[in-house]
Design a protein around this motif. Structure first.
Motif, PDB file in Angstrom:
ATOM      1  N   UNK A 116       7.982   4.508  -5.220  1.00  0.00           N
ATOM      2  CA  UNK A 116       8.751   3.475  -5.952  1.00  0.00           C
ATOM      3  C   UNK A 116      10.309   3.342  -4.608  1.00  0.00           C
ATOM      4  N   UNK A 117      10.970   4.586  -4.432  1.00  0.00           N
ATOM      5  CA  UNK A 117      11.912   4.951  -3.441  1.00  0.00           C
ATOM      6  C   UNK A 117      11.380   4.395  -2.465  1.00  0.00           C
ATOM      7  N   UNK A 118      10.620   4.922  -1.871  1.00  0.00           N
ATOM      8  CA  UNK A 118      10.038   4.967  -0.956  1.00  0.00           C
ATOM      9  C   UNK A 118       9.892   3.001  -0.253  1.00  0.00           C
ATOM     10  N   UNK A 119       9.151   2.452  -1.282  1.00  0.00           N
ATOM     11  CA  UNK A 119       8.897   0.897  -0.979  1.00  0.00           C
ATOM     12  C   UNK A 119      10.228   0.729  -1.092  1.00  0.00           C
ATOM     13  N   UNK A 120      11.566   0.969  -1.688  1.00  0.00           N
ATOM     14  CA  UNK A 120      12.807   0.467  -1.000  1.00  0.00           C
ATOM     15  C   UNK A 120      13.050   0.863   0.033  1.00  0.00           C
ATOM     16  N   UNK A 121      12.525   1.742   0.718  1.00  0.00           N
ATOM     17  CA  UNK A 121      12.875   2.268   2.289  1.00  0.00           C
ATOM     18  C   UNK A 121      12.160   1.276   3.267  1.00  0.00           C
ATOM     19  N   UNK A 122      10.889   0.966   3.255  1.00  0.00           N
ATOM     20  CA  UNK A 122      10.480   0.056   3.240  1.00  0.00           C
ATOM     21  C   UNK A 122      10.803  -1.506   3.479  1.00  0.00           C
ATOM     22  N   UNK A 123      11.611  -1.601   2.757  1.00  0.00           N
ATOM     23  CA  UNK A 123      11.859  -2.971   1.949  1.00  0.00           C
ATOM     24  C   UNK A 123      13.299  -3.533   2.719  1.00  0.00           C
ATOM     25  N   UNK A 124      13.923  -2.459   2.928  1.00  0.00           N
ATOM     26  CA  UNK A 124      15.412  -2.165   3.647  1.00  0.00           C
ATOM     27  C   UNK A 124      14.974  -2.035   5.711  1.00  0.00           C
ATOM     28  N   UNK A 125      13.849  -1.714   5.445  1.00  0.00           N
ATOM     29  CA  UNK A 125      14.104  -1.696   7.437  1.00  0.00           C
ATOM     30  C   UNK A 125      13.998  -3.110   8.061  1.00  0.00           C
ATOM     31  N   UNK A 126      14.294  -3.388   9.047  1.00  0.00           N
ATOM     32  CA  UNK A 126      13.949  -4.513   9.757  1.00  0.00           C
ATOM     33  C   UNK A 126      12.721  -5.169  10.293  1.00  0.00           C
ATOM     34  N   UNK A 127      12.153  -6.101   9.908  1.00  0.00           N
ATOM     35  CA  UNK A 127      11.119  -6.897  10.168  1.00  0.00           C
ATOM     36  C   UNK A 127      10.242  -6.361  11.105  1.00  0.00           C
ATOM     37  N   UNK A 128      11.312  -5.923  12.545  1.00  0.00           N
ATOM     38  CA  UNK A 128      10.974  -5.468  13.684  1.00  0.00           C
ATOM     39  C   UNK A 128      10.478  -4.720  14.112  1.00  0.00           C
ATOM     40  N   UNK A 129      10.296  -3.621  12.584  1.00  0.00           N
ATOM     41  CA  UNK A 129      10.108  -1.943  13.245  1.00  0.00           C
ATOM     42  C   UNK A 129       8.910  -2.068  11.903  1.00  0.00           C
ATOM     43  N   UNK A 130       7.806  -1.621  12.957  1.00  0.00           N
ATOM     44  CA  UNK A 130       6.437  -1.150  12.247  1.00  0.00           C
ATOM     45  C   UNK A 130       6.639   0.055  11.156  1.00  0.00           C
ATOM     46  N   UNK A 131       6.622  -0.215   9.661  1.00  0.00           N
ATOM     47  CA  UNK A 131       6.399   0.460   9.079  1.00  0.00           C
ATOM     48  C   UNK A 131       5.371   0.780   8.513  1.00  0.00           C
ATOM     49  N   UNK A 132       4.533   2.332   8.082  1.00  0.00           N
ATOM     50  CA  UNK A 132       3.616   3.310   8.021  1.00  0.00           C
ATOM     51  C   UNK A 132       3.576   3.637   7.025  1.00  0.00           C
ATOM     52  N   UNK A 133       2.516   4.189   5.750  1.00  0.00           N
ATOM     53  CA  UNK A 133       2.852   4.805   4.769  1.00  0.00           C
ATOM     54  C   UNK A 133       1.333   6.071   4.469  1.00  0.00           C
ATOM     55  N   UNK A 134       1.859   6.696   4.225  1.00  0.00           N
ATOM     56  CA  UNK A 134       0.548   8.135   4.077  1.00  0.00           C
ATOM     57  C   UNK A 134      -0.151   7.450   2.281  1.00  0.00           C
ATOM     58  N   UNK A 135      -0.993   7.134   1.782  1.00  0.00           N
ATOM     59  CA  UNK A 135      -1.036   7.449   0.484  1.00  0.00           C
ATOM     60  C   UNK A 135      -2.853   7.621   0.337  1.00  0.00           C
ATOM     61  N   UNK A 136      -3.125   8.397  -0.608  1.00  0.00           N
ATOM     62  CA  UNK A 136      -4.153   8.949  -1.076  1.00  0.00           C
ATOM     63  C   UNK A 136      -5.144   7.682  -1.986  1.00  0.00           C
ATOM     64  N   UNK A 137      -4.677   6.368  -2.462  1.00  0.00           N
ATOM     65  CA  UNK A 137      -5.229   5.507  -3.170  1.00  0.00           C
ATOM     66  C   UNK A 137      -5.510   4.831  -1.980  1.00  0.00           C
ATOM     67  N   UNK A 138      -7.188   4.761  -2.852  1.00  0.00           N
ATOM     68  CA  UNK A 138      -7.694   3.163  -1.717  1.00  0.00           C
ATOM     69  C   UNK A 138      -6.989   2.282  -2.589  1.00  0.00           C
ATOM     70  N   UNK A 139      -7.010   2.146  -3.942  1.00  0.00           N
ATOM     71  CA  UNK A 139      -5.992   0.922  -5.260  1.00  0.00           C
ATOM     72  C   UNK A 139      -5.286   0.119  -4.326  1.00  0.00           C
TER      73      UNK A 139
END
Length: 310
Positions: A27-50
């Motif tokens: 939840x918090x990580x998604x909020x961080x990503x959504x507040x970043x400017x679109x020109x930045x590339x955001x990468x998220x590590x996830x263990x879930x293919x779903x």
């Protein structure tokens, strides 16, 4: 997002191609990503293919990997210019005092070009019980649970990584996180169950932070945080736990929870809840405000539970 609404302000041109890696993109990580400017590339590590389609819908580049499997983390080396580490330590072994997940992440980051900054989300539980005192970042650590002891270990490893590699590292010590749009993010369900709270003479002080303000603190620390520094991240609320639940009950027009003595609580309540009721402290947030320059959108839990922004 217009620069005047962005928590980072207008970014210089040299930052426009930065790549931000979020480890622990809940939840918090998604909020961080959504507040970043679109020109930045955001990468998220996830263990879930779903989760891959949902992350892509949020304009996040997902990367499959598991902090419990070091071999899957090699692709992280040199991948990002800045890292936000929000993944919790493992909890399956109550006697485990170390955080192997953080160690595995740091080892992967060391393999190639190092990030320009790293933010680690820790917990205010590392202070233990402070008898209701006001606690700043210089307060001695006295973790009382395996959960908080693992966080102390992770903090130490992150700061050692920063000193050894000259990577600016900033640790955020986080209390209870809440938000009306966060799953389980308000006291409503507990109030509906009628779960008791401690009577005033046995009660403890707790601190809080709205999930959106926490995300903004992560970004402020990522760009403005002093290297090898720690900041408490909390709002201005100074409430006993029972008073917090009374406030929420009044806001939601629900019955206030029953009050019980500590001995009764020990017999009726689960161990996890009792662990929170055994520690009393009031976090000092002046470093967060002065050094990170964070102006809270939700300075009190009343503001946040009502959805009011300052």
């Amino acid at each position: 997002m217009p620069s005047n609404l962005n928590p980072l302000g207008a970014l210089p041109a040299r930052f426009r191609r930065q790549r931000v890696l979020i480890v622990g993109c809940g939840d918090v990580g998604l909020r961080v990503a959504r507040q970043l400017p679109p020109r930045l590339k955001v990468i998220a590590l996830t263990s879930s293919a779903e989760r891959l389609p949902a992350l892509r819908r949020d304009r996040i580049t997902p990367l499959l990997g598991n902090l419990d499997d070091a071999a899957t983390l090699r692709r992280l080396a040199g991948l990002a210019t800045r890292v936000v580490h929000l993944a919790p330590p493992p909890s399956h072994d109550p006697n485990w005092r170390d955080d192997p997940r953080t160690l595995a992440l740091l080892r992967a980051l060391r393999l190639r070009s190092l990030p320009q900054s790293l933010v680690y989300g820790s917990t205010s539980g590392v202070y233990g019980d402070c008898g209701g005192e006001r606690v700043d970042e210089t307060w001695r650590l006295s973790p009382n649970t395996p959960r908080s002891q693992r966080r102390v270990h992770a903090e130490g490893q992150v700061r050692l990584f920063g000193r050894a590699s000259a990577t600016p590292v900033h640790v955020l010590r986080i209390p209870g996180i809440y938000a009306t749009d966060r799953e389980g993010g308000t006291p409503r369900a507990r109030l509906l169950r009628g779960t008791p709270v401690l009577r005033r003479e046995d009660d403890v002080y707790t601190s809080h932070i709205h999930a959106d303000d926490l995300a903004r603190a992560c970004l402020a620390a990522l760009w403005r945080g002093k290297p090898q520094r720690i900041s408490n991240v909390c709002d201005d609320t100074q409430l006993l736990m029972g008073d917090y639940f009374d406030l929420a009950a009044d806001l939601y027009h629900l019955p206030r929870p029953p009050r019980v003595g500590r001995s009764t609580a020990n017999e009726q309540l689960p161990l996890m809840l009792l662990s929170f009721m055994s520690e009393s402290r009031r976090l000092d947030n002046q470093r967060m405000k002065k050094e990170l320059g964070l102006a809270l959108r939700y300075p009190t839990v009343s503001d946040g539970l009502c959805g009011l922004r300052s």
